[in-house]
Design a protein around this motif. Sequence first.
Motif, PDB file in Angstrom:
ATOM      1  N   GLY A   1       0.889  -1.441   0.233  1.00 25.44           N
ATOM      2  CA  GLY A   1       0.306  -0.153  -0.367  1.00 25.44           C
ATOM      3  C   GLY A   1       0.941   1.230  -0.254  1.00 25.44           C
ATOM      4  N   THR A   2       2.154   0.994   0.375  1.00 23.59           N
ATOM      5  CA  THR A   2       2.983   2.010   0.276  1.00 23.59           C
ATOM      6  C   THR A   2       4.714   1.179  -0.688  1.00 23.59           C
ATOM      7  N   SER A   3       5.874   2.412   0.117  1.00 19.97           N
ATOM      8  CA  SER A   3       6.654   1.873  -1.097  1.00 19.97           C
ATOM      9  C   SER A   3       7.367   1.512   0.624  1.00 19.97           C
ATOM     10  N   PRO A   4       8.211   0.304   0.241  1.00 18.81           N
ATOM     11  CA  PRO A   4       8.698  -0.559   1.260  1.00 18.81           C
ATOM     12  C   PRO A   4       9.537   0.064   1.895  1.00 18.81           C
ATOM     13  N   ALA A   5       9.929   1.682   1.391  1.00 23.66           N
ATOM     14  CA  ALA A   5      10.954   2.389   2.597  1.00 23.66           C
ATOM     15  C   ALA A   5       9.948   3.292   3.441  1.00 23.66           C
ATOM     16  N   ARG A   6       8.980   3.283   3.671  1.00 25.32           N
ATOM     17  CA  ARG A   6       7.530   3.925   4.575  1.00 25.32           C
ATOM     18  C   ARG A   6       7.744   2.510   5.344  1.00 25.32           C
ATOM     19  N   GLN A   7       7.303   0.929   5.033  1.00 29.00           N
ATOM     20  CA  GLN A   7       7.312   0.019   5.423  1.00 29.00           C
ATOM     21  C   GLN A   7       8.765  -0.544   6.691  1.00 29.00           C
ATOM     22  N   PHE A   8       9.801  -0.610   6.240  1.00 31.81           N
ATOM     23  CA  PHE A   8      11.223  -0.655   6.887  1.00 31.81           C
ATOM     24  C   PHE A   8      11.929   0.226   6.537  1.00 31.81           C
ATOM     25  N   PRO A   9      11.201   1.348   7.716  1.00 32.12           N
ATOM     26  CA  PRO A   9      12.821   2.422   7.649  1.00 32.12           C
ATOM     27  C   PRO A   9      14.196   2.602   7.678  1.00 32.12           C
ATOM     28  N   THR A  10      14.334   2.029   8.382  1.00 29.64           N
ATOM     29  CA  THR A  10      16.297   1.834   8.178  1.00 29.64           C
ATOM     30  C   THR A  10      16.161   0.148   7.582  1.00 29.64           C
ATOM     31  N   LEU A  11      15.395  -1.388   8.069  1.00 32.32           N
ATOM     32  CA  LEU A  11      15.859  -2.351   6.980  1.00 32.32           C
ATOM     33  C   LEU A  11      15.809  -1.689   5.277  1.00 32.32           C
ATOM     34  N   HIS A  12      14.938  -1.510   4.689  1.00 34.62           N
ATOM     35  CA  HIS A  12      15.637  -1.231   3.554  1.00 34.62           C
ATOM     36  C   HIS A  12      16.341  -1.095   3.205  1.00 34.62           C
ATOM     37  N   GLU A  13      17.565   0.152   3.648  1.00 32.93           N
ATOM     38  CA  GLU A  13      18.125   0.589   3.352  1.00 32.93           C
ATOM     39  C   GLU A  13      19.438  -0.486   2.551  1.00 32.93           C
ATOM     40  N   PHE A  14      18.979  -1.488   4.175  1.00 33.70           N
ATOM     41  CA  PHE A  14      19.749  -3.271   4.106  1.00 33.70           C
ATOM     42  C   PHE A  14      19.517  -4.513   2.725  1.00 33.70           C
ATOM     43  N   PHE A  15      17.994  -4.246   2.521  1.00 31.92           N
ATOM     44  CA  PHE A  15      16.607  -4.726   2.129  1.00 31.92           C
ATOM     45  C   PHE A  15      17.650  -4.971   0.720  1.00 31.92           C
ATOM     46  N   ALA A  16      18.426  -3.589   0.006  1.00 26.47           N
ATOM     47  CA  ALA A  16      18.056  -3.107  -0.991  1.00 26.47           C
ATOM     48  C   ALA A  16      19.460  -3.879  -1.751  1.00 26.47           C
ATOM     49  N   TYR A  17      20.489  -4.344  -0.499  1.00 26.36           N
ATOM     50  CA  TYR A  17      21.443  -4.921  -1.065  1.00 26.36           C
ATOM     51  C   TYR A  17      20.958  -6.521  -1.910  1.00 26.36           C
ATOM     52  N   GLY A  18      20.718  -6.666  -0.979  1.00 26.34           N
ATOM     53  CA  GLY A  18      19.277  -8.452  -1.248  1.00 26.34           C
ATOM     54  C   GLY A  18      20.123  -8.496  -3.340  1.00 26.34           C
ATOM     55  N   CYS A  19      19.186  -7.684  -3.568  1.00 27.97           N
ATOM     56  CA  CYS A  19      19.538  -8.006  -4.875  1.00 27.97           C
ATOM     57  C   CYS A  19      20.740  -8.830  -5.691  1.00 27.97           C
ATOM     58  N   LEU A  20      21.974  -8.550  -4.874  1.00 29.72           N
ATOM     59  CA  LEU A  20      23.060  -9.186  -5.416  1.00 29.72           C
ATOM     60  C   LEU A  20      23.510 -10.411  -4.515  1.00 29.72           C
ATOM     61  N   GLY A  21      22.330 -11.048  -4.008  1.00 29.57           N
ATOM     62  CA  GLY A  21      22.219 -13.015  -4.254  1.00 29.57           C
ATOM     63  C   GLY A  21      22.245 -12.621  -5.598  1.00 29.57           C
ATOM     64  N   VAL A  22      21.757 -12.499  -6.509  1.00 29.18           N
ATOM     65  CA  VAL A  22      21.749 -13.549  -7.790  1.00 29.18           C
ATOM     66  C   VAL A  22      23.176 -12.877  -8.564  1.00 29.18           C
ATOM     67  N   GLN A  23      24.143 -12.704  -7.485  1.00 29.39           N
ATOM     68  CA  GLN A  23      26.036 -12.603  -8.117  1.00 29.39           C
ATOM     69  C   GLN A  23      26.292 -13.774  -7.449  1.00 29.39           C
ATOM     70  N   VAL A  24      25.657 -14.080  -5.982  1.00 33.12           N
ATOM     71  CA  VAL A  24      26.477 -15.108  -5.162  1.00 33.12           C
ATOM     72  C   VAL A  24      25.834 -16.275  -5.697  1.00 33.12           C
ATOM     73  N   PHE A  25      24.574 -16.498  -6.041  1.00 34.71           N
ATOM     74  CA  PHE A  25      24.184 -17.232  -6.884  1.00 34.71           C
ATOM     75  C   PHE A  25      25.357 -17.855  -8.225  1.00 34.71           C
ATOM     76  N   PHE A  26      25.698 -17.213  -8.513  1.00 36.27           N
ATOM     77  CA  PHE A  26      26.481 -17.464  -9.889  1.00 36.27           C
ATOM     78  C   PHE A  26      27.317 -17.707  -9.644  1.00 36.27           C
ATOM     79  N   VAL A  27      28.047 -17.285  -8.652  1.00 39.18           N
ATOM     80  CA  VAL A  27      29.407 -17.737  -7.507  1.00 39.18           C
ATOM     81  C   VAL A  27      29.620 -19.440  -7.562  1.00 39.18           C
ATOM     82  N   ILE A  28      28.140 -19.474  -6.616  1.00 39.59           N
ATOM     83  CA  ILE A  28      27.823 -20.606  -6.607  1.00 39.59           C
ATOM     84  C   ILE A  28      28.009 -21.712  -7.651  1.00 39.59           C
TER      85      ILE A  28
END
Length: 371
Positions: free
Chosen positions: A56-83
Motif C-alpha cells: 500500500g506504500t513504498s517498502p521504505a515507509r514499511q521498513f525505514p531502516t532495514l530497506h537500506e540493507f534489503f536493497a543489497y539483497g539483489c546481489l544474492g543473484v551474483q552470489v548464486f552465479f559464483v556458487i
Amino acid sequence: MAASVRERNAPAAPPRAAKRPGGRLRALDGLRLVAALMVAAYHYGGRGGEVTDAWGTSPARQFPTLHEFFAYGCLGVQVFFVISGFVICMSGWGRPLASFFASRASRLLPAYWVAVVLVTAVFALPTVAYEAVSPSDALVNLTMLQQPLGADRVLGVCWTLWAEIRFYALFALCVVLPGANRHRVVLFCAGWTLAAAIAQAANEPLLDLVLMPEYAPFFVGGIGLYLVHRDRRDACAWGIVGVSWLIGQHHAVRELWHAPSVDAFSYRSSFGIVLVVTLGFAAVAAIALGWLQWANWRWLTVAGALTYPFYLVHEHLGWVVIHALHRGLHLASAPSFALTVASMLLLAWLLNRFVEEPLTPRLRSALSRAR
C-alpha cells in the motif's frame, strides 16, 4: 613432445583440499538459501522508491531502516552465479555430455514447470486478479526460452535462469564435450574472461548475448574456486578467482550504483556493493578451502533442497501473501514479512517433496536413456 601433451591433458591430480566425508558440501547448501533469502528481502523490502500494491506504500515507509540493507539483497543473484560456477564445474567433471544434460534438465525443469502453472493459475483467480500473461506467452514460458523469444515472463526471476542456461551451454561445449580436465578448464576460464571483455568493448548485442560480460566473472570465479577446492596450492586457480573478483565488482557497481536520489527505485553505495560481492566470493572460498567443514548439519541439505523452488515462487506468490496479511488482516510489516517468507519456504518444501523428489530422478533416467 607427445609425453608433454599427454601430461597436459591428463586428469587433475587428486584433491589436496580437505573434504568432508561423503563429499557433500553442506555449507554450500546453506549459502544457497542465504542468497535466495537475500533476493527475497530485496523484493519484499528493498525497493525503497516503489509504491507497491501489496504494502500500500513504498517498502521504505514499511521498513525505514532495514530497506537500506534489503536493497543489497539483489546481489544474492551474483552470489548464486559464483556458487553455480563452482557446482557446475564439480558436476561436469568426468561426466559425459548426455549425463550432464540429463542432470541439469532434470534439476531445473520439474519445479519450474509447476511454478509457472501455479503462478499463472493464482494470478487468474478473481480474488487475486493480478495482471497475467497471455495464454500463448504462458505456454512459451514452459520452454525457459521466453526471454530471447520476446514473450512476457510468468516468473520475474526467470531472467537469471536464462543466464544459467547460457552458462551451461558454454561450459558443456567447451569443457564437458571434449572432457573436463584442469588444463581445459583453465583455458575456458581465461578464454571466456578475455572474450567477455572484448564483447564489453565491442558493444555488440550478439556478443553480449552469448558471452554475458556482466555475469561471466561470477561464473568464472566459481569455476576457479572449484579448482582451488581440488588443489588449494593451485596459483593459476587463485589467479582466476582474483581477476574474476576484480572484474565482477566492477560490473556490479556499474550496473547497480547510481547517484543518491529520493525518486530512485533503490539506492546502494558503491562500497556496499563491493563489500557484498567480496563477502560472496569469500564465503565460497571458505567452503572450497574446507574451513566450513564443521557446518555439517543435516538441515543444511534440506535448506539447499528448498532454495530453487523457493527462488521460483517467492516473488509473485509472496506479494499475494503480503497483500492478504498486511492489507487484508492488517498485520504489521514485520510479522507480514516473516510469515510470507515462512509460507514461501513451506510451499518450497511441498514442491520439493511432491514434485522434485518423485519427478527429478524419473526425468533424469528418461533423458539418460535417450539417444
